[in-house]
Design an enzyme around this catalytic site. Structure first.
Site, PDB file in Angstrom:
ATOM      1  N   SER A 201     -10.088  -1.052  18.742  1.00  0.00           N
ATOM      2  CA  SER A 201      -9.926  -1.003  20.111  1.00  0.00           C
ATOM      3  C   SER A 201      -9.794  -0.113  20.599  1.00  0.00           C
ATOM      4  O   SER A 201     -10.792   0.954  20.738  1.00  0.00           O
ATOM      5  CB  SER A 201      -8.756  -1.932  20.514  1.00  0.00           C
ATOM      6  OG  SER A 201      -8.713  -2.568  21.963  1.00  0.00           O
TER       7      SER A 201
ATOM      8  N   ASP B  58     -13.240  -0.749  27.393  1.00  0.00           N
ATOM      9  CA  ASP B  58     -12.787  -0.087  25.990  1.00  0.00           C
ATOM     10  C   ASP B  58     -13.807  -0.391  24.980  1.00  0.00           C
ATOM     11  O   ASP B  58     -14.828  -0.888  24.845  1.00  0.00           O
ATOM     12  CB  ASP B  58     -11.472  -0.582  25.760  1.00  0.00           C
ATOM     13  CG  ASP B  58     -11.458  -2.009  25.146  1.00  0.00           C
ATOM     14  OD1 ASP B  58     -12.327  -2.770  25.202  1.00  0.00           O
ATOM     15  OD2 ASP B  58     -10.532  -2.408  24.121  1.00  0.00           O
TER      16      ASP B  58
ATOM     17  N   ASP C  50     -14.267  -1.974  22.226  1.00  0.00           N
ATOM     18  CA  ASP C  50     -14.759  -3.379  21.780  1.00  0.00           C
ATOM     19  C   ASP C  50     -14.942  -4.287  22.841  1.00  0.00           C
ATOM     20  O   ASP C  50     -15.301  -5.515  22.657  1.00  0.00           O
ATOM     21  CB  ASP C  50     -13.822  -4.177  20.672  1.00  0.00           C
ATOM     22  CG  ASP C  50     -12.363  -4.245  21.433  1.00  0.00           C
ATOM     23  OD1 ASP C  50     -11.976  -3.521  22.124  1.00  0.00           O
ATOM     24  OD2 ASP C  50     -11.945  -5.101  20.768  1.00  0.00           O
TER      25      ASP C  50
ATOM     26  N   ASP D  74     -13.216  -5.693  25.138  1.00  0.00           N
ATOM     27  CA  ASP D  74     -12.163  -7.073  25.707  1.00  0.00           C
ATOM     28  C   ASP D  74     -11.573  -6.502  26.656  1.00  0.00           C
ATOM     29  O   ASP D  74     -10.964  -7.490  27.347  1.00  0.00           O
ATOM     30  CB  ASP D  74     -11.665  -7.629  24.553  1.00  0.00           C
ATOM     31  CG  ASP D  74     -10.794  -6.441  23.803  1.00  0.00           C
ATOM     32  OD1 ASP D  74     -10.761  -5.334  24.255  1.00  0.00           O
ATOM     33  OD2 ASP D  74     -10.051  -7.081  22.849  1.00  0.00           O
TER      34      ASP D  74
HETATM   35 MG    MG Z   1      -9.990  -3.794  22.995  1.00  0.00          MG
END
Ligand code: MG
Length: 451
Positions: free
Chosen positions: A98, A240, A242, A244
């Protein structure tokens, strides 16, 4: 050396130190053992250079347990969740740390419904991993691997289906997007193009060398703010690695922050439909005010995306998420999704005809202050016990101990809890003004053992 973090959110460690191919392969075998032979698992990864090595190791463990693997390539966490559901896989895996820096990577496990593992499932996985209780397959039935390149297309289609794309396109928004060279760039550029936006795309290449510290917080997004001003854009978005989480920058180049992503997403949703919402205990009161004005309920859960997602689904909520910029619309995926956040925010701007700064000034205003401190050997328990003793008897005080300790006072609230992903204690406070929130945090920090 930092330790390997094994939590309900998955596994995170530093590459070549605590997160090695051996560790990853054993987690792949543990997940394969838990799911059982004959299952299928989709694997996505963010753009970190360590991604292929960890993915291959996890896939090796899975296939050795007779689980088939579908490689999605570099895709977002919500994209992996979506494909887990669409391909009716037994589970999903995302290779990502992340917002952690480049030295880190991680393994996140998803259930067949696309939501992260619940606490008891995460405990079972850890137990299999620790005990090495793997059910390796007979040599004739090892798992097979295949590739699926359609995640971005399917994801963008799903997001377009929840907004009025024609109304958004009519505004021809100029948008600056910072994808931090992470996994979100390609799909998000496609989404914005289909929404008729003129895109200035910063850090668009998914090559995983992050141009700034990748958490989408104010101190890391000064360039985005500058570029919004320079290009006279309507809005700036930051993802960010990834994809999300989503942070917002207004048309004046001001960092609006992540709490507002959830609040505006809630307002945008309630404009068109009425229904309950879900969020965690650490999230701003803004969503409570917005929901109250619409006459709908907000369910509060312990911190952790799976807690919010599972409650959201169980209660039939139409929207939810977390104050870290992670919004959930269960019509797309039951996990946090920055593409959903972008579509909802643009839909709100299109429908109201307002600039983002006007939307923000029309929302109830609170100051939220987030800090962290090292947790030490004993974790947060000592501080939590001291905080309860300290605030007990205070006028109007209410405690919620479903996750660490949240202390609600008439002037604001303060929440102290151990992080799920790092060896730190998080302390957050919210009040009508910053000085009050900071005073609450200072009061709590002063109770730490050793102070
Ligand atoms: Mg993330």
């Amino acid at each position: 050396m930092s330790r390997l973090m094994v939590s309900v959110s998955g596994v995170r460690g530093e590459i070549g130190q605590t997160l090695t191919p051996e560790v990853a392969a054993r987690f792949g075998a543990a997940f394969g053992t838990m799911l059982g032979a004959g299952q299928r698992v989709v694997i996505g990864r963010d753009s970190r250079p360590s991604g292929p090595a960890i993915r291959n190791a996890v896939a090796a463990g899975l296939m050795a347990c007779a689980v088939d693997v579908v490689d999605l390539g570099i895709v977002s966490t919500p994209g992996t969740s979506l494909m887990t559901r669409q391909l009716e896989a037994g589970g999903g895996v995302v290779i990502t740390a992340s917002h952690n820096p480049i030295a880190w990577n991680g393994i996140k496990f998803l259930r067949a419904d696309g939501i992260g593992l619940f606490a008891e499932q995460a405990a079972e996985l850890k137990e299999i991993w620790q005990a090495g209780r793997f059910r390796y397959a007979e040599p004739t039935v090892c798992g097979r691997e295949s590739r699926n390149p359609y995640t971005h297309t399917r994801h963008v289609d799903a997001v377009l289906s929840i907004v009025d794309a024609t109304a958004i396109a009519a505004r021809r928004f100029k948008v600056v997007l910072d994808s931090v060279n992470g996994a979100g760039g390609e799909a998000t550029a496609s989404l914005l193009s289909k929404l008729g936006c003129e895109l200035v795309h910063l850090n668009a290449r998914p090559m995983g060398l992050f141009p700034h510290t990748p958490e989408p917080t104010a101190e890391n997004l000064t360039d985005l703010c500058e570029q919004v001003r320079r290009h006279r854009a309507a809005i700036g978005f930051a993802q960010d690695p990834d994809a999300d989480r989503l942070a917002l920058v207004d048309e004046q180049g001001r960092y609006i922050g992540e709490e507002y992503t959830l609040a505006i997403g809630a307002a945008a949703t309630l404009e068109r439909r009425k229904g309950a919402m879900a969020t965690n205990l650490s999230t701003s009161r803004m969503i409570d005010d917005i929901a109250a004005a619409a006459g709908v309920r907000v369910f509060r859960t312990p911190v952790g995306e799976a807690n919010v997602a599972s409650r959201l689904v169980a209660e039939g909520c139409i929207f939810g998420g977390e104050g870290n910029g992670g919004v959930i619309d269960p019509r797309v995926v039951p996990v946090r999704d920055s593409l959903v956040g972008i579509a909802l925010v643009l839909g709100h701007l299109a429908r109201t005809g307002k600039m983002l700064s006007q939307v923000v000034s029309g929302l109830p205003h609170y100051e939220i202050v987030k800090t962290k401190m090292p947790s030490g050997a004993e974790g947060p328990a000592g501080l939590i016990a001291a905080a309860r003793r300290h605030f007990e008897g205070r006028e109007g005080v209410r405690f919620d101990d479903s996750d660490g300790l949240r202390i609600d006072l008439p002037a604001g609230w303060v929440h102290v809890r151990g992080s799920n992903t790092e060896p730190i204690i998080r302390i957050m406070a919210e009040a009508a003004d910053r000085a009050t929130a900071e005073a609450l945090i200072a009061e709590l920090r002063g109770l730490a053992p050793g102070n």
